[in-house]
Design an enzyme around this catalytic site. Structure first.
Site, PDB file in Angstrom:
ATOM      1  N   LYS A 160       0.893  -1.161   0.000  1.00 36.27           N
ATOM      2  CA  LYS A 160       0.000   0.000   0.000  1.00 36.27           C
ATOM      3  C   LYS A 160       0.927   1.205   0.000  1.00 36.27           C
ATOM      4  O   LYS A 160       1.201   1.819   1.035  1.00 36.27           O
ATOM      5  CB  LYS A 160      -0.926  -0.035   1.216  1.00 36.27           C
TER       6      LYS A 160
HETATM    7  N1  PMP Z   1      -7.500  -1.119  -3.214  1.00 33.63           N
HETATM    8  C1  PMP Z   1      -6.977   0.104  -3.028  1.00 33.63           C
HETATM    9  C2  PMP Z   1      -6.231   0.739  -4.142  1.00 33.63           C
HETATM   10  C3  PMP Z   1      -7.128   0.766  -1.800  1.00 33.63           C
HETATM   11  O1  PMP Z   1      -6.603   1.991  -1.620  1.00 33.63           O
HETATM   12  C4  PMP Z   1      -7.849   0.139  -0.772  1.00 33.63           C
HETATM   13  C5  PMP Z   1      -8.033   0.843   0.542  1.00 33.63           C
HETATM   14  N2  PMP Z   1      -6.960   0.567   1.418  1.00 33.63           N
HETATM   15  C6  PMP Z   1      -8.392  -1.138  -1.002  1.00 33.63           C
HETATM   16  C7  PMP Z   1      -8.201  -1.737  -2.238  1.00 33.63           C
HETATM   17  C8  PMP Z   1      -9.169  -1.846   0.058  1.00 33.63           C
HETATM   18  O2  PMP Z   1      -8.324  -2.251   1.105  1.00 33.63           O
HETATM   19  P1  PMP Z   1      -8.834  -2.384   2.603  1.00 33.63           P
HETATM   20  O3  PMP Z   1     -10.107  -3.166   2.551  1.00 33.63           O
HETATM   21  O4  PMP Z   1      -7.742  -3.140   3.278  1.00 33.63           O
HETATM   22  O5  PMP Z   1      -9.023  -1.030   3.135  1.00 33.63           O
END
Ligand code: PMP
Length: 296
Positions: A160
């Site tokens: 991330k």
């Molecule tokens: N894809 C992207 C590009 C994101 O920014 C997020 C948000 N973190 C997600 C998917 C979903 O991840 P999560 O459920 O862990 O927040």
């Protein structure tokens, strides 16, 4: 008088490299490595009723993202988790968005990260729904993104990492500039991938379909929804989805820590209804995050 529209001019406390500092003093230098070369990773997590949902998974992912980017977080996961809780408490927040961010600093300049130091800050603020509830009730409108999620050999796709948000940001801007709420991104092969900050699910005849996260984030909310669906005995298909198949799906929704469960009304030329199963999973998620269902 603080301007509530900005994120730098507010009252409150931000955890910065090991201690709480007044909100306005949580600053970095313009020659910060991360600002120039994207050596930055972050998390987005929500607190409900005073508890941060899936906090330990978020702390583990933050470290993993940093490790993929070639650096480490100089605090243990337990220390980071404790710091997140401390930030909530210091700001008197119970229902909030929590944003840890780790980056390489201004100790050295140049593409090489050698000699730079990892830093960590954690902020929290009240953040309502990611999409307005009125819009989400009808299903948000997605355009098709002009950018594609990159191949795993061209970018560190499982981190991330801020750098990966360049195409997400441009796609979201394109969506908003053309009157849409968000954009559905395809991947480098042309397969359906995800939205700009949330994963995608589809429903056909009571079964769930979601693309395999082999070139984008396997979201924590995504994993939670798969678990909640399985608890209800719903079949979940995790596999490649090509755009040609979108016509056959009746419902679509997005998942993310910020977006939670957001129904989608249309994606490009494809239309969906906000149906019972989407509403049921949304309710299950609400119940889970508020502790009304056992942990997934
Ligand atoms: N894809 C992207 C590009 C994101 O920014 C997020 C948000 N973190 C997600 C998917 C979903 O991840 P999560 O459920 O862990 O927040």
């Amino acid at each position: 008088m603080a301007n509530p529209q900005t994120y730098h001019d507010r009252d409150g406390w931000i955890w910065f490299d090991g201690k709480l500092v007044p909100w306005r003093e949580a600053e970095v230098h313009v020659l910060t490595h991360a600002l120039h070369y994207a050596s930055s990773v972050f998390e987005g997590q929500r607190a409900y009723d005073g508890d941060i949902f899936k906090l330990h998974q978020h702390c583990a992912r933050l470290r993993n993202s940093a490790n993929i980017m070639g650096f480490d977080i100089p605090w243990t996961d337990e220390e980071v988790a404790a710091a997140c809780k401390e930030v909530l408490k210091a700001n008197n927040l119970t229902d909030a968005y929590v944003r840890p961010v780790a980056w390489l600093g201004s100790e050295r300049m140049g593409v090489s990260p050698t000699g730079t130091k990892p830093h960590l800050a954690i902020a929290a603020w009240e953040w309502g729904k990611y999409f307005s509830p009125e819009v989400a009730a009808k299903g948000i409108r997605l355009t098709i993104a002009p950018w594609r999620r990159p191949a795993p050999y061209t970018a560190p796709v499982h981190a991330k990492a801020s750098g990966l948000y360049m195409i997400a940001m441009l796609s979201r801007k394109h969506a908003e500039d053309t009157g849409f709420d968000d954009a559905l991104m395809f991947d480098w092969r042309g397969q359906v991938a995800e939205a700009t900050g949330a994963n995608a699910f589809f429903i056909r005849d009571g079964e769930l379909f979601t693309p395999t996260p082999d070139c984008f984030l396997n979201g924590i909310t995504r994993q939670t929804i798969i678990e909640l669906a399985k608890r209800r005995g719903i079949t979940v298909h995790e596999r490649a989805i090509w755009p040609e198949e979108l016509e056959s799906f009746q419902q679509m929704f997005l998942t993310g820590s910020a977006a939670e469960i957001t129904p989608v009304g249309s994606a490009g030329p494809w239309s969906f209804e906000v149906g019972d199963l989407t509403r049921q999973l949304d309710k299950d998620y609400e119940d889970l995050v508020h502790g009304r269902l056992p942990n997934a």
